[in-house]
Design an enzyme around this catalytic site. Structure first.
Site, PDB file in Angstrom:
ATOM      1  N   LYS A   9       0.820  -1.213   0.000  1.00 57.05           N
ATOM      2  CA  LYS A   9       0.000   0.000   0.000  1.00 57.05           C
ATOM      3  C   LYS A   9       0.861   1.273   0.000  1.00 57.05           C
ATOM      4  CE  LYS A   9      -4.060  -1.992   2.368  1.00 57.05           C
ATOM      5  NZ  LYS A   9      -4.930  -1.848   3.574  1.00 57.05           N
ATOM      6  N   TYR A  49     -12.650  -1.902  -3.445  1.00 58.63           N
ATOM      7  CA  TYR A  49     -13.095  -2.057  -2.054  1.00 58.63           C
ATOM      8  C   TYR A  49     -14.615  -1.998  -1.920  1.00 58.63           C
ATOM      9  CZ  TYR A  49      -8.563  -1.930   0.416  1.00 58.63           C
ATOM     10  OH  TYR A  49      -7.328  -2.223   0.939  1.00 58.63           O
ATOM     11  N   PHE A  57     -15.420   3.846   7.178  1.00 56.07           N
ATOM     12  CA  PHE A  57     -14.061   4.173   6.735  1.00 56.07           C
ATOM     13  C   PHE A  57     -13.880   4.083   5.221  1.00 56.07           C
ATOM     14  CE2 PHE A  57     -14.126  -0.344   8.041  1.00 56.07           C
ATOM     15  CZ  PHE A  57     -13.652  -0.968   6.896  1.00 56.07           C
ATOM     16  N   ARG A  85      -2.293 -14.178   4.553  1.00 55.65           N
ATOM     17  CA  ARG A  85      -3.013 -13.495   5.634  1.00 55.65           C
ATOM     18  C   ARG A  85      -2.250 -13.645   6.952  1.00 55.65           C
ATOM     19  NH1 ARG A  85      -7.165  -9.963   4.456  1.00 55.65           N
ATOM     20  NH2 ARG A  85      -7.609 -10.209   6.659  1.00 55.65           N
ATOM     21  N   THR A  91      -5.399  -6.786  10.963  1.00 52.76           N
ATOM     22  CA  THR A  91      -5.686  -5.528  10.259  1.00 52.76           C
ATOM     23  C   THR A  91      -5.095  -4.326  10.989  1.00 52.76           C
ATOM     24  OG1 THR A  91      -7.754  -6.504   9.481  1.00 52.76           O
ATOM     25  CG2 THR A  91      -7.559  -4.110   9.321  1.00 52.76           C
ATOM     26  N   ARG A 102       2.590  -6.454   9.074  1.00 51.49           N
ATOM     27  CA  ARG A 102       1.903  -5.288   9.645  1.00 51.49           C
ATOM     28  C   ARG A 102       2.489  -4.900  10.997  1.00 51.49           C
ATOM     29  NH1 ARG A 102      -4.226  -6.885   7.622  1.00 51.49           N
ATOM     30  NH2 ARG A 102      -4.249  -5.539   5.777  1.00 51.49           N
ATOM     31  N   ASN A 112      -1.770   0.307   6.978  1.00 49.96           N
ATOM     32  CA  ASN A 112      -1.260  -0.975   7.477  1.00 49.96           C
ATOM     33  C   ASN A 112      -0.431  -1.739   6.444  1.00 49.96           C
ATOM     34  OD1 ASN A 112      -3.318  -1.805   5.841  1.00 49.96           O
ATOM     35  ND2 ASN A 112      -4.578  -2.687   7.462  1.00 49.96           N
ATOM     36  N   HIS A 115      -2.175  -5.350   1.629  1.00 52.18           N
ATOM     37  CA  HIS A 115      -3.494  -5.976   1.437  1.00 52.18           C
ATOM     38  C   HIS A 115      -3.273  -7.410   1.002  1.00 52.18           C
ATOM     39  CE1 HIS A 115      -7.542  -6.785  -0.100  1.00 52.18           C
ATOM     40  NE2 HIS A 115      -6.920  -7.395  -1.092  1.00 52.18           N
ATOM     41  N   GLU A 126      -9.890 -10.444  -7.395  1.00 53.05           N
ATOM     42  CA  GLU A 126      -8.890  -9.380  -7.229  1.00 53.05           C
ATOM     43  C   GLU A 126      -7.736  -9.532  -8.226  1.00 53.05           C
ATOM     44  OE1 GLU A 126      -7.883  -9.371  -3.042  1.00 53.05           O
ATOM     45  OE2 GLU A 126      -9.838  -8.527  -2.492  1.00 53.05           O
TER      46      GLU A 126
HETATM   47  N1  UDP Z   1      -9.686  -0.155   7.553  1.00 56.89           N
HETATM   48  C1  UDP Z   1      -9.717   1.092   8.144  1.00 56.89           C
HETATM   49  N2  UDP Z   1     -10.427   1.230   9.314  1.00 56.89           N
HETATM   50  C2  UDP Z   1     -11.069   0.197   9.908  1.00 56.89           C
HETATM   51  C3  UDP Z   1     -11.016  -1.070   9.299  1.00 56.89           C
HETATM   52  C4  UDP Z   1     -10.313  -1.217   8.112  1.00 56.89           C
HETATM   53  O1  UDP Z   1      -9.146   2.037   7.638  1.00 56.89           O
HETATM   54  O2  UDP Z   1     -11.685   0.389  10.966  1.00 56.89           O
HETATM   55  C5  UDP Z   1      -8.944  -0.316   6.298  1.00 56.89           C
HETATM   56  C6  UDP Z   1      -7.622  -1.047   6.486  1.00 56.89           C
HETATM   57  O3  UDP Z   1      -6.641  -0.417   5.672  1.00 56.89           O
HETATM   58  C7  UDP Z   1      -7.916  -2.449   5.983  1.00 56.89           C
HETATM   59  C8  UDP Z   1      -8.939  -2.162   4.877  1.00 56.89           C
HETATM   60  O4  UDP Z   1      -9.719  -1.074   5.387  1.00 56.89           O
HETATM   61  O5  UDP Z   1      -6.750  -3.077   5.525  1.00 56.89           O
HETATM   62  C9  UDP Z   1      -9.856  -3.298   4.566  1.00 56.89           C
HETATM   63  O6  UDP Z   1     -10.481  -3.753   5.758  1.00 56.89           O
HETATM   64  P1  UDP Z   1     -10.571  -5.305   6.092  1.00 56.89           P
HETATM   65  O7  UDP Z   1     -11.473  -5.444   7.255  1.00 56.89           O
HETATM   66  O8  UDP Z   1     -10.917  -6.057   4.857  1.00 56.89           O
HETATM   67  O9  UDP Z   1      -9.091  -5.649   6.584  1.00 56.89           O
HETATM   68  P2  UDP Z   1      -7.945  -6.543   5.912  1.00 56.89           P
HETATM   69  O10 UDP Z   1      -8.608  -7.619   5.125  1.00 56.89           O
HETATM   70  O11 UDP Z   1      -7.140  -5.609   5.038  1.00 56.89           O
HETATM   71  O12 UDP Z   1      -7.132  -7.053   7.067  1.00 56.89           O
HETATM   72 MG    MG Z   2     -10.106  -7.561   3.696  1.00 56.85          MG
END
Ligand code: UDP
Ligand code: MG
Length: 133
Positions: A9, A49, A57, A85, A91, A102, A112, A115, A126
């Site tokens: 990112k 997204y 958010f 993952r 996250t 992360r 973070n 992705h 994707e």
């Molecule tokens: N995100 C954020 N605030 C939140 C939760 C998520 O900014 O409270 C952002 C964060 O960058 C995250 C992305 O949204 O990586 C996608 O969220 P997801 O829950 O899918 O998390 P991930 O799969 O990336 O761990």
């Molecule tokens: Mg996700």
């Protein structure tokens, strides 16, 4: 053998961490099948997204993903989706385990650093999103 989509990112590319993060993937046995460094439009981030469109958010997230260059990659490995993952960590970097990307590089829940696809269905969607020609 699975393939998954990984994105380095803007916060990480901006700090020139992309090569270091790619080395971590390679050292963990991932093969980088495809990669490109690009900057996307906000409209593309919104499409990518879309699953999060009702979240509070969402707008900031799409602004952020389109705010600077990113590196998108197709990673291949046995159980690549889950393994990626795990390697990424939680996250929110505060909750991420020691040894995860992360934990090491993440700045905040929004910045973070990486992705990764969360299911085989989404991995295919994707990968096609960025690499279908
Ligand atoms: N995100 C954020 N605030 C939140 C939760 C998520 O900014 O409270 C952002 C964060 O960058 C995250 C992305 O949204 O990586 C996608 O969220 P997801 O829950 O899918 O998390 P991930 O799969 O990336 O761990
Ligand atoms: Mg996700």
């Amino acid at each position: 053998i699975e393939q998954t989509l990984s994105i380095i990112k803007p916060d990480a590319v901006e700090r020139n961490l992309d090569n270091e993060i790619k080395e971590i993937f390679k050292n963990k046995g991932f093969i980088i099948l495809k990669e490109k460094k690009i900057q996307i439009e906000k409209s593309e981030a919104e499409k990518f997204y879309k699953v999060h469109e009702t979240k509070p958010f969402y707008n900031d997230l799409c602004d952020y993903l389109s705010s600077g260059p990113i590196v998108v990659m197709v990673l291949q490995k046995e159980n690549a989706i889950l393994e990626n993952r795990k390697l990424m960590g939680a996250t929110n970097p505060i909750d991420a385990e020691e040894g995860t990307i992360r934990k090491k590089y993440g700045i905040s829940i929004d910045k973070n650093s990486v992705h990764g696809s969360d299911s085989s269905e989404n991995a295919q969607i994707e990968i096609d999103f960025f690499f279908k020609d």
